[in-house]
Enzyme design. Sequence first.
Site, PDB file in Angstrom:
ATOM      1  N   THR A   8       0.723  -1.200  -0.009  1.00  8.77           N
ATOM      2  CA  THR A   8       0.084  -0.023  -0.117  1.00  8.77           C
ATOM      3  C   THR A   8       1.084   1.256  -0.131  1.00  8.77           C
ATOM      4  OG1 THR A   8      -1.969   1.086   1.035  1.00  8.77           O
ATOM      5  CG2 THR A   8      -0.153   0.370   2.473  1.00  8.77           C
ATOM      6  N   ALA A  11      -0.503   6.043   3.805  1.00  6.55           N
ATOM      7  CA  ALA A  11       0.195   6.129   5.054  1.00  6.55           C
ATOM      8  C   ALA A  11      -0.718   5.670   6.318  1.00  6.55           C
ATOM      9  CB  ALA A  11       0.710   7.511   5.157  1.00  6.55           C
ATOM     10  N   HIS A  12      -1.849   6.264   6.088  1.00  2.61           N
ATOM     11  CA  HIS A  12      -2.947   5.873   7.085  1.00  2.61           C
ATOM     12  C   HIS A  12      -2.981   4.354   7.450  1.00  2.61           C
ATOM     13  CE1 HIS A  12      -6.229   6.689   9.968  1.00  2.61           C
ATOM     14  NE2 HIS A  12      -6.948   5.460   9.035  1.00  2.61           N
ATOM     15  N   ASP A  69      -7.940  -5.451  -0.200  1.00  4.37           N
ATOM     16  CA  ASP A  69      -8.803  -4.712  -1.248  1.00  4.37           C
ATOM     17  C   ASP A  69     -10.224  -4.892  -0.542  1.00  4.37           C
ATOM     18  OD1 ASP A  69      -8.696  -3.664  -3.946  1.00  4.37           O
ATOM     19  OD2 ASP A  69     -10.173  -4.953  -4.157  1.00  4.37           O
ATOM     20  N   PHE A 149     -13.600   8.435   5.237  1.00  2.00           N
ATOM     21  CA  PHE A 149     -13.212   8.442   3.846  1.00  2.00           C
ATOM     22  C   PHE A 149     -14.216   7.611   3.168  1.00  2.00           C
ATOM     23  CE2 PHE A 149     -11.204   4.789   2.218  1.00  2.00           C
ATOM     24  CZ  PHE A 149     -10.687   3.912   3.394  1.00  2.00           C
ATOM     25  N   GLY A 150     -13.903   7.890   1.674  1.00  5.74           N
ATOM     26  CA  GLY A 150     -15.033   7.013   0.759  1.00  5.74           C
ATOM     27  C   GLY A 150     -16.199   7.272   1.161  1.00  5.74           C
ATOM     28  N   LYS A 173     -14.526   2.919  14.851  1.00  6.45           N
ATOM     29  CA  LYS A 173     -14.752   2.169  13.511  1.00  6.45           C
ATOM     30  C   LYS A 173     -14.006   0.985  13.393  1.00  6.45           C
ATOM     31  CE  LYS A 173     -13.969   3.005   8.537  1.00  6.45           C
ATOM     32  NZ  LYS A 173     -13.401   3.923   7.569  1.00  6.45           N
ATOM     33  N   HIS A 178     -15.115  -3.563   8.484  1.00  8.49           N
ATOM     34  CA  HIS A 178     -14.563  -4.723   7.603  1.00  8.49           C
ATOM     35  C   HIS A 178     -12.754  -4.946   7.481  1.00  8.49           C
ATOM     36  CE1 HIS A 178     -14.923  -0.811   6.111  1.00  8.49           C
ATOM     37  NE2 HIS A 178     -14.104  -0.670   5.232  1.00  8.49           N
TER      38      HIS A 178
HETATM   39  P1  IMP Z   1      -9.447   0.003  -0.943  1.00  8.73           P
HETATM   40  O1  IMP Z   1      -9.457  -1.195  -1.543  1.00  8.73           O
HETATM   41  O2  IMP Z   1      -8.957  -0.110   0.427  1.00  8.73           O
HETATM   42  O3  IMP Z   1      -8.540   1.044  -1.881  1.00  8.73           O
HETATM   43  O4  IMP Z   1     -10.862   0.511  -1.244  1.00  8.73           O
HETATM   44  C1  IMP Z   1     -11.431   0.508  -2.352  1.00  8.73           C
HETATM   45  C2  IMP Z   1     -12.443   1.631  -2.045  1.00  8.73           C
HETATM   46  O5  IMP Z   1     -13.465   1.379  -1.451  1.00  8.73           O
HETATM   47  C3  IMP Z   1     -12.030   3.267  -1.724  1.00  8.73           C
HETATM   48  O6  IMP Z   1     -11.559   3.885  -2.681  1.00  8.73           O
HETATM   49  C4  IMP Z   1     -13.413   3.706  -0.838  1.00  8.73           C
HETATM   50  O7  IMP Z   1     -14.248   4.396  -2.064  1.00  8.73           O
HETATM   51  C5  IMP Z   1     -13.843   2.350  -0.605  1.00  8.73           C
HETATM   52  N1  IMP Z   1     -13.600   2.072   0.950  1.00  8.73           N
HETATM   53  C6  IMP Z   1     -12.811   1.259   1.346  1.00  8.73           C
HETATM   54  N2  IMP Z   1     -12.779   0.999   2.786  1.00  8.73           N
HETATM   55  C7  IMP Z   1     -13.621   2.014   3.105  1.00  8.73           C
HETATM   56  C8  IMP Z   1     -13.915   2.541   4.189  1.00  8.73           C
HETATM   57  O8  IMP Z   1     -13.566   1.969   5.412  1.00  8.73           O
HETATM   58  N3  IMP Z   1     -15.065   3.436   4.420  1.00  8.73           N
HETATM   59  C9  IMP Z   1     -15.487   4.196   3.461  1.00  8.73           C
HETATM   60  N4  IMP Z   1     -15.239   3.707   2.007  1.00  8.73           N
HETATM   61  C10 IMP Z   1     -14.213   2.560   1.804  1.00  8.73           C
END
Ligand code: IMP
Length: 197
Positions: A8, A11-12, A69, A149-150, A173, A178
């Site tokens: 990854t 940094a967080h 992922d 975020f997200g 959280k 997840h």
């Molecule tokens: P990644 O595989 O961790 O990069 O997650 C893919 C996408 O899922 C991210 O770009 C976010 O849009 C969404 N996502 C992943 N984890 C979270 C979370 O904990 N909260 C909200 N959205 C998330």
Amino acid sequence: MKKIVFATNNAHKLQELRQMIGDRYEVLGLADIGCHEDIPETGHFIEENAQIKARYVKENYGYDCFSDDTGLEIDALGGEPGVHSARYAGPGHDSEANIDKVLSLLQGVTERTARFRTAVVLLQGDEIHLFEGQVEGVILTERHGTGGFGYDSIFQPVEGDGSTFAQMSPQDKNRISHRGRAVAKLVEFLNLQASTN
Ligand code: IMP
């Protein structure tokens, strides 16, 4: 200390993992091993994408490695955005655009159940291990909260006091999330290994 790579650039996520894993492993990020490529995520499932990223590091840099992922699966949208969560509104769009797309697709929909699912794949020597975590919830009709975020501001987990992820402290959280759950399984596995070696 054993070295292990977390595939990854976030940094967080790295800091969070280092705190959870303690001092048995030195956890390196992609930048620490000089990997600045954008590893293609071409899989159809989150498990596949996590494996692609971990294999890329193992094959090109030789380190034992793990990768995560995540996808948000909304039942009324047939499990979408799922593996497309990061770029649901199209390339070059951000989280706000992704949220807008989800809210507009769900306009007038009453069945709003959803879950976040995370797959963590660990490649160690010639072994592969999979750890999964998920959290059930519902998609609200508007944003609540400014943290996280997200999709955090529209996701209300079933467990909890009715807050969205964006209204919770990072600690609260992580305890039910997840990723928190998948990573806790990985850390337990690695610590057990380190204590028996
Ligand atoms: P990644 O595989 O961790 O990069 O997650 C893919 C996408 O899922 C991210 O770009 C976010 O849009 C969404 N996502 C992943 N984890 C979270 C979370 O904990 N909260 C909200 N959205 C998330």
